[in-house]
Scaffold this motif. Structure first.
Motif, mmCIF file in Angstrom:
data_model
loop_
_atom_site.group_PDB
_atom_site.id
_atom_site.type_symbol
_atom_site.label_atom_id
_atom_site.label_comp_id
_atom_site.label_asym_id
_atom_site.label_seq_id
_atom_site.Cartn_x
_atom_site.Cartn_y
_atom_site.Cartn_z
ATOM 1 N N PHE A 326 0.528 -1.111 0.098
ATOM 2 C CA PHE A 326 -0.077 -0.010 0.065
ATOM 3 C C PHE A 326 1.236 1.604 -0.189
ATOM 4 O O PHE A 326 0.388 1.895 -0.286
ATOM 5 C CB PHE A 326 -1.161 0.098 1.392
ATOM 6 C CG PHE A 326 -2.242 -0.634 0.768
ATOM 7 C CD1 PHE A 326 -2.858 0.032 0.236
ATOM 8 C CD2 PHE A 326 -2.163 -2.148 2.012
ATOM 9 C CE1 PHE A 326 -4.411 -1.604 0.067
ATOM 10 C CE2 PHE A 326 -3.032 -3.375 1.504
ATOM 11 C CZ PHE A 326 -3.857 -2.319 0.405
ATOM 12 N N ARG A 329 1.449 3.187 -3.333
ATOM 13 C CA ARG A 329 0.377 3.884 -4.130
ATOM 14 C C ARG A 329 0.732 4.911 -4.446
ATOM 15 O O ARG A 329 1.317 5.437 -4.524
ATOM 16 C CB ARG A 329 -0.576 4.715 -3.318
ATOM 17 C CG ARG A 329 -1.662 3.386 -3.177
ATOM 18 C CD ARG A 329 -2.462 3.909 -2.478
ATOM 19 N NE ARG A 329 -3.285 2.754 -1.722
ATOM 20 C CZ ARG A 329 -3.490 2.372 -0.404
ATOM 21 N NH1 ARG A 329 -3.761 3.649 0.052
ATOM 22 N NH2 ARG A 329 -4.240 1.645 -0.148
ATOM 23 N N SER A 330 0.368 5.468 -5.905
ATOM 24 C CA SER A 330 0.758 6.845 -6.784
ATOM 25 C C SER A 330 -0.261 7.745 -6.065
ATOM 26 O O SER A 330 -1.093 7.127 -5.312
ATOM 27 C CB SER A 330 0.691 6.812 -8.256
ATOM 28 O OG SER A 330 -0.677 5.700 -8.444
ATOM 29 N N PHE B 132 -8.109 0.979 -7.119
ATOM 30 C CA PHE B 132 -8.426 1.152 -5.395
ATOM 31 C C PHE B 132 -7.068 1.700 -5.291
ATOM 32 O O PHE B 132 -7.052 1.199 -4.213
ATOM 33 C CB PHE B 132 -8.563 -0.511 -5.649
ATOM 34 C CG PHE B 132 -10.481 -1.389 -5.938
ATOM 35 C CD1 PHE B 132 -10.918 -0.950 -4.624
ATOM 36 C CD2 PHE B 132 -10.837 -1.618 -6.808
ATOM 37 C CE1 PHE B 132 -12.406 -1.073 -5.236
ATOM 38 C CE2 PHE B 132 -11.953 -2.225 -7.767
ATOM 39 C CZ PHE B 132 -12.770 -1.336 -6.315
ATOM 40 N N GLY B 133 -6.554 1.895 -6.136
ATOM 41 C CA GLY B 133 -5.076 2.393 -5.938
ATOM 42 C C GLY B 133 -4.058 1.392 -4.996
ATOM 43 O O GLY B 133 -3.205 1.464 -4.814
ATOM 44 N N GLU B 178 -7.054 5.079 5.516
ATOM 45 C CA GLU B 178 -6.853 5.284 3.951
ATOM 46 C C GLU B 178 -7.490 3.328 3.385
ATOM 47 O O GLU B 178 -7.781 4.290 2.111
ATOM 48 C CB GLU B 178 -5.187 4.974 3.996
ATOM 49 C CG GLU B 178 -4.290 5.854 2.960
ATOM 50 C CD GLU B 178 -2.867 5.409 2.461
ATOM 51 O OE1 GLU B 178 -2.637 5.455 1.232
ATOM 52 O OE2 GLU B 178 -2.269 5.252 3.308
ATOM 53 N N GLU B 179 -6.768 3.400 3.457
ATOM 54 C CA GLU B 179 -7.822 2.547 2.776
ATOM 55 C C GLU B 179 -9.290 2.355 2.827
ATOM 56 O O GLU B 179 -10.267 1.723 1.890
ATOM 57 C CB GLU B 179 -7.700 0.485 2.881
ATOM 58 C CG GLU B 179 -6.376 -0.043 2.990
ATOM 59 C CD GLU B 179 -5.405 -0.986 3.916
ATOM 60 O OE1 GLU B 179 -4.553 -1.573 4.245
ATOM 61 O OE2 GLU B 179 -6.400 -1.767 4.528
ATOM 62 N N LEU B 182 -10.300 5.052 0.692
ATOM 63 C CA LEU B 182 -9.845 4.714 -1.368
ATOM 64 C C LEU B 182 -11.548 3.837 -1.438
ATOM 65 O O LEU B 182 -12.360 3.780 -2.368
ATOM 66 C CB LEU B 182 -8.854 3.553 -1.127
ATOM 67 C CG LEU B 182 -7.661 4.567 -2.261
ATOM 68 C CD1 LEU B 182 -6.368 3.207 -1.991
ATOM 69 C CD2 LEU B 182 -8.551 4.285 -4.103
#
Lengths: 330, 503
Positions: A326, A329-330, B132-133, B178-179, B182
């Motif tokens: 994770f 991530r961009s 989904f990053g 953070e997830e 998203l």
């Protein structure tokens, strides 16, 4: 890279190459196309059976009935060809229809009655062996000119090896199985079932259809193996191929397929078959060893490969990646 | 939307009976295109059962389901998937023996010339996951990635497959903030496209953050449906519980800390947890705080002996002891309620009664069996004390809801009357009501003189009952807080010190 599921496959391949090299080192004459051709011919029926067994074991199941199905097929063909004027090709079609239906019935019982495959196919094993006895208790020779035609088809390789039809059939079955397992939805469903029936069901895998198809495949391939075996021996005998199901399971496990299902490759099974055939060939070449040494070596190999799988399983769980992805991530 | 839109999915009068219990009683639910609809209720209220009836995983016993005005009767999840109803379940329900791409595309693989096009599949997997990053290699085995990533893959799969309705059954339990952000941004995009989303969670903040409406279930019945724009959290919680949550918030008397019971010196296990010192007194709760993987569960396991220490000394009531297995620690009066109740805790097919007396029996030894009548009495006793909701003591424990399973597990250890009780995430995946009850129970046990060690990721909960808090980071104890030092801020600062600020 994390290609760990392929590792047992590579180990099996390496084992075969190493074993073959040792054989050649001791008996240089084993390095010939004759030996290779015979390896394929002698193990054709076992190889075809083991392909079906690979499908079943990949789903976490087992099929103990295949040895009896081969014997039944042989006796059925011999009796039909002796007593009627049906063409062998038609008889092949008939016996394949019977064995496929038989396998499908086993699959249906396993699925709908929620019975362990072990018990269902054990019952199938007795049933088929019994049916073979009912057809004939004696060894029935097959004398049909079409059989002679099929048996005379071969490709003579440089060095004198004769690659016969039945070895080719086995190779085709292996190639076909690889394509089915890796490039079709059915193949992926086989792996999915082995990964977890409940999960696969929640993901929308048709459990009933897949289970029935898998056992039908195993039954049908055992039928094909029976045809090949009758071509190989030119006879049908109800006492033949006792315990072949166990040889097939051994080949599958040596080939790196997990008995718990979900992980494995038909290519591994192919090399499993070759290794087992090679041991036999070696004993023939040696001439002084009892043929029971085959069993002893296979036993040792099985233990080794099971231990290896256990070690690999530990190694892979310890290497599970943390949630660092994770961060990328961009 | 000015005109009243037609509901995309309408369930009417859905009922489901289990042997000896009514799981759903005449439940109705309407979903409109473009809305996020929260489904709320305590554990055992019937949320999961309702979902399973909608997707066909369970066969409903009564009721009709209309999709776009047409009656549907999916007989299995595959059927509902084909109709456009996708579901993400509570636990990651993917196949760990297959690759990420195979999991994403199982059943709808891109085909070319009648064969699966693996290259195309991996390529499209990468595209889907980057939405989904997530930048991972989809051709790797799913099991080589963390649970959080697996969960995102499961969500991505359901999102790709669902054309009309997407059901998210506690999708955020294993995700960090953070997830979650998203996921929510993806959900918003989906609702803009007209998808109806059902959202099940125990986190009320998240419900208010993302949902338009909420339907509340209690004991298998509908309590009501509310527009969340004009509802308060208290109102919703009251509907869920049918009572006020006052008791849990009641100010407790100061802890009376008794004599030292357990003393650990330089205790640790190579590769698992760095050596630490710990002194535990009767009548106190030591809280273990830290991020996931910081060594909370590992500490619990080392003390209990499930992963025995390989260095250091332990003294119990002044006597040197050696703990090399759970067996020895149980005999010394330890108890451990593990984090993952499904794999480490319950024996799913045994009855609730058998599960409750399991450890007690193990402690007595097999030569002194507990009589049926006595077992019955012990089990009944704890079922009453802990308010475990069940149809019968003889039902298999796997049929209980998560919160009730957790309580039954607690009952198992309480039945052995341990001196030291270790709880690892006692409130994970449990609804508000059971949550409060378990906190209450921890405090009662402490007042009765039991010594407790509790590992939890819920700091708010931890500070209400702990007399001391040990903060862990990278499998090492980094700070011990006690008395007035204890606050969420202080814990967070200790966790985040030395640049590891990723809370």
């Amino acid at each position: 890279m994390m290609k760990s599921p392929r590792l047992p496959l590579y180990m099996t391949m390496a084992t075969f190459v190493l074993a073959y090299m040792l054989c050649i080192w001791e008996f240089p004459s084993m390095f010939s196309s004759r030996v290779v051709a015979n390896l394929l011919t002698d193990n054709a029926f076992l190889g075809i059976t083991a392909v079906g067994m690979t499908f079943v074991i990949l789903t976490g199941g087992i099929d103990l009935s295949v040895g009896s199905v081969i014997a039944f097929t042989g006796v059925f063909l011999a009796v039909i060809l002796r007593d009627t004027s049906i063409h062998p090709l038609v008889a092949f079609g008939m016996v394949l229809a019977i064995t496929i239906a038989f396998g499908a019935a086993e699959g249906a019982i396993v699925h709908y009655l929620e019975m362990p495959a072990f018990i269902v196919t054990l019952a199938g094993m007795f049933l088929m062996r019994g049916l073979a006895y009912v057809l004939s208790t004696d060894s029935v020779p097959i004398t049909h000119e079409f059989y002679d035609v099929l048996q005379s088809i071969y490709w003579k390789a440089p060095g004198g090896g004769r690659f016969r039809l039945i070895g080719g059939v086995m190779l085709l079955v292996f190639i076909g199985a690889m394509i089915v397992l890796h490039r079709t939805k059915f193949g992926k469903n086989v792996y999915a079932l082995g990964g977890g029936v409940q999960t696969a069901q929640l993901m929308g895998v048709p459990i009933a259809r897949t289970t029935i198809l898998i056992y039908a495949t195993s039954g049908g391939l055992a039928g094909l193996a029976g045809i090949v075996y009758s071509l190989y021996t030119s006879a049908g005998y109800s006492l033949s191929t006792v315990g072949v199901e166990l040889d097939a399971i051994a080949a599958v496990v040596i080939g790196g397929t997990l008995l718990s299902g979900g992980t494995g490759f038909v290519a591994g099974t192919f090399f499993g078959i070759l290794i087992m055939g090679l041991i036999q060939t070696y004993i023939v070449f040696d001439g002084t060893l009892s043929s029971w040494w085959t069993k002893i070596v296979i036993g040792v190999l099985l233990f080794t490969f099971i231990m290896l799988q256990k070690v690999l399983a530990w190694a892979t769980t310890a290497r599970r990646k943390p949630a660092t992805e994770f961060a990328m991530r961009s | 939307m000015s005109t009243t839109p037609e509901p995309v999915l309408q369930a009417t009068g859905v009922s489901k009976f289990f042997p000896g219990a009514i799981a759903l009683d005449d439940v109705s639910l309407s979903l409109y295109p473009g809305e996020v609809h929260a489904l709320l209720g305590e554990n055992g209220a019937g949320k999961s059962t309702l979902i399973k009836c909608l997707t066909g995983a369970y066969k409903r016993d009564a009721g009709t389901i209309l999709l776009d005005g047409k009656e549907i009767d999916p007989r299995d999840p595959q059927g509902s998937l084909a109709l456009g109803i996708g579901t993400v379940y509570q636990e990651v329900n993917l196949l760990s023996n297959m690759t990420v791409a195979e999991n994403l595309f199982l059943g709808w693989q891109p085909m070319r010339h009648g064969m699966i096009n693996n290259r195309e599949m991996v390529k499209r997997s990468k595209e889907v996951l980057s939405g989904f990053g997530l930048d991972i290699d989809p051709s790797q085995l799913l099991s080589s990635y963390s649970i959080a990533i697996q969960q995102v893959v499961a969500i991505a799969r359901a999102v790709e497959l669902a054309g009309k309705v997407l059901i998210l059954d506690e999708p955020t339990a294993s995700l960090d903030r953070e997830e979650i952000d998203l996921l929510f941004s993806v959900v918003r995009k989906l609702t803009e496209r007209g998808l109806a989303v059902v959202f099940i969670t125990h986190f009320l903040d998240q419900v208010f953050e993302i949902s338009d409406r909420a339907t509340i279930l209690r004991n298998g019945r509908i309590v009501g449906t509310r527009e969340l724009a004009n509802a308060t959290q208290t109102e919703i919680v009251t509907m869920m519980l049918g009572r006020q949550l006052e008791e849990a918030k009641k100010e407790r008397g100061k802890a009376v800390i008794g004599e030292t019971i357990l003393e650990l010196k330089n205790y640790g296990r190579r590769g698992t947890i760095e050596p630490f010192d710990m002194i535990l007194h009767k009548g106190e709760v030591i809280g273990l705080a830290g991020l996931l993987g910081s060594g909370r569960s590992e500490t619990a396991g080392v003390i209990f002996g499930s992963t025995p220490a390989d260095q250091g000394t332990a003294t119990l009531n002044g006597e040197a002891i050696k703990i090399d297995s759970p067996r020895s620690s149980i005999h010394l009066g330890f108890g451990l309620c593990p984090e993952d109740r499904k794999t480490d805790g319950i024996v799913g097919d045994l009855s609730v009664r058998e599960n409750i007396i399991l450890s007690l029996q193990a402690r007595r030894g097999w030569t002194r069996p507990i009589s049926r009548a006595k077992a019955e009495k012990i089990a009944e006793d704890y079922v009453k004390k802990l308010d475990i909701r069940l149809a019968s003591l003889d039902m298999p424990i796997r049929l209980l809801s998560g919160g009730n399973q957790q309580k039954a597990l607690l009952a198992r250890w309480l039945a052995t009357e341990p001196d030291i009780l270790i709880l690892d995430e006692p409130t994970r995946g449990i609804d508000v009501g059971a949550h409060a009850e378990i906190i209450e129970l921890i405090q009662t046990l402490r007042e009765q003189g039991m010594a407790l060690i509790v590992a939890s990721s819920e700091l708010e909960e931890l500070i209400t009952y702990s007399s001391r808090i040990v903060v862990l980071r990278d499998r090492r104890q980094v700070k011990e807080l006690q008395g007035d030092e204890i606050s969420i801020g202080a814990i967070v600062r200790s966790i985040a010190e030395e640049g590891g600020a990723q809370l």
